[in-house]
Design an enzyme around this catalytic site. Structure first.
Site, PDB file in Angstrom:
ATOM      1  CD  GLU A  52      77.626  30.000  47.390  1.00 17.81           C
ATOM      2  OE1 GLU A  52      77.477  30.998  47.045  1.00 17.81           O
ATOM      3  OE2 GLU A  52      77.769  28.829  47.011  1.00 17.81           O
ATOM      4  CE1 TYR A  69      75.195  31.811  42.876  1.00 21.61           C
ATOM      5  CE2 TYR A  69      76.098  32.888  45.183  1.00 21.61           C
ATOM      6  CZ  TYR A  69      76.145  32.397  44.151  1.00 21.61           C
ATOM      7  OH  TYR A  69      77.679  31.512  44.387  1.00 21.61           O
ATOM      8  CG  ASP A  75      78.948  32.459  40.462  1.00 17.21           C
ATOM      9  OD1 ASP A  75      78.676  32.566  39.068  1.00 17.21           O
ATOM     10  OD2 ASP A  75      79.605  32.625  40.963  1.00 17.21           O
TER      11      ASP A  75
END
Ligand code: SF4
Length: 348
Positions: A33, A116, A134
């Site tokens: 990520e 997130y 996102d």
């Protein structure tokens, strides 16, 4: 059939094989990520593989030297992400015994992990019922519901967080989140959404109204600032002067050539006088303009001129400079701009 079920069926048949989808290890998911933020999958994938090969555990990442991490990150841009990643790894190691918290509320407490990333780890690793939001998911949701709140405003973030949570498939949160991100990445793309192949075409308000490309709504971006850099590649007997950039500006802690900045571009005659006044060069030394480049960052446009100066003796530059062998300069973490310059000069 509910739109959530249609989405999941589509995902089962169409998802791309990506290495971080075959794991529930929160460290690996977190690493992917961080690397993929503001980066396309194709660009980020080799970096993810390099990082995982070199640092297969959070312990190894946390105990690595920052220079080593920046060097491996080179070319990916947004170097603050690499530094923050290192910082977060140290916190996980030192304050959490090397174990990531196993819930959204635990993860969000961690410095360096935002909503997130916390949602992504909580849902992908622990199947928690929390929606991931996102850029891809913002776009899909804004089109599905013709949502007029700007996605980059704070009220928009609140509205979309609620919308994403309402739309979440509570039985399969991890797969639902992956599917939303995948739909945005390969079908509901920014400029040419492929609505004909979209599993949600009959549920999508923007598609039904023919307004796909009017969404998402964004507030105007901040103004891009121009900066003018004169770089000095000063070489003495095969050694080059470089220094580590300080805090408070772009490329913090990366290594750089000495540079001077003014609010407009100047000629080599101007810089020759300037460097002479600073006692960097003497009367007969030459500045050779080797390379010019416009380099774009998020909020800055950099106009860079690179001058080569070959000297017999090392001047004092006042940059806390170090002198490194020309052949070894690429072992230091440098910006992409500098990387272009060295490549252009055949320094490899
Ligand atoms: S129908 Fe088109 S605009 Fe709507 S979600 Fe699907 S791809 Fe996006």
């Amino acid at each position: 059939m509910t739109p959530q079920k249609k989405l999941l069926n589509w995902y089962v048949l169409n998802q791309r094989e990506l290495p971080w989808r075959n794991t529930r290890d929160p460290y690996v998911i977190w690493l992917s990520e961080v690397i993929l933020q503001q980066t396309r999958v194709q660009q980020g994938l080799p970096y993810f593989e390099k990082f995982l090969a070199k640092f297969p555990t959070v312990f190894l990442l946390a105990t690595a030297k920052e220079d080593e991490i920046l060097k491996l990150w080179q070319g990916l841009g947004y170097y603050s992400r690499a530094r923050n990643m290192h910082h977060t790894a140290k916190i996980v190691l030192n304050d959490y015994n090397g174990v990531f918290p196993n819930s959204y509320n635990g993860l969000i407490q961690l410095k360096g992990i935002g909503p997130y990333t916390a949602a992504a780890i909580a849902s992908f690793s622990f199947n928690e019922q929390v929606a991931v939001l996102d850029g891809n998911v913002f776009r899909v949701l804004s089109r599905l519901f013709c949502q007029n709140e700007p996605i980059n405003s704070s009220s928009g973030k609140r509205v979309f967080t609620e919308l994403a949570q309402t739309f979440l498939n509570m039985k399969e949160p991890a797969h639902h989140n992956q599917a939303m991100m995948e739909l945005g990445a390969i079908i509901c793309t920014p400029t040419k959404p492929n609505c004909i192949e979209c599993p949600l075409q009959n549920n999508c308000l923007a598609n039904l109204l023919g307004q796909q490309t009017n969404y998402p709504i964004k507030e105007k971006k901040s103004v891009v600032k121009n900066r003018y850099f004169a770089y000095f590649h000063i070489e003495v007997n095969g050694y080059i002067a470089i220094y580590q950039r300080p805090a408070g500006d772009i490329w913090q802690n990366l290594f750089d050539l000495p540079l001077l900045e003014l609010d407009e571009s100047k000629t080599s005659a101007f810089w020759k006088l300037e460097l002479f006044n600073k006692n960097w060069i003497s009367k007969n030394d030459q500045l050779v303009l080797k390379f010019q480049r416009k380099h774009i960052l998020t909020h800055r446009r950099i106009y860079a001129d690179f001058y080569l100066i070959t000297l017999k003796k090392r001047p004092i530059l006042g940059f806390k400079e170090i002198w490194v062998k020309k052949s070894e300069v690429l072992q230091y973490g440098i910006s992409r701009l500098l990387d272009h310059y060295f490549l252009q000069q055949h320094i490899k």
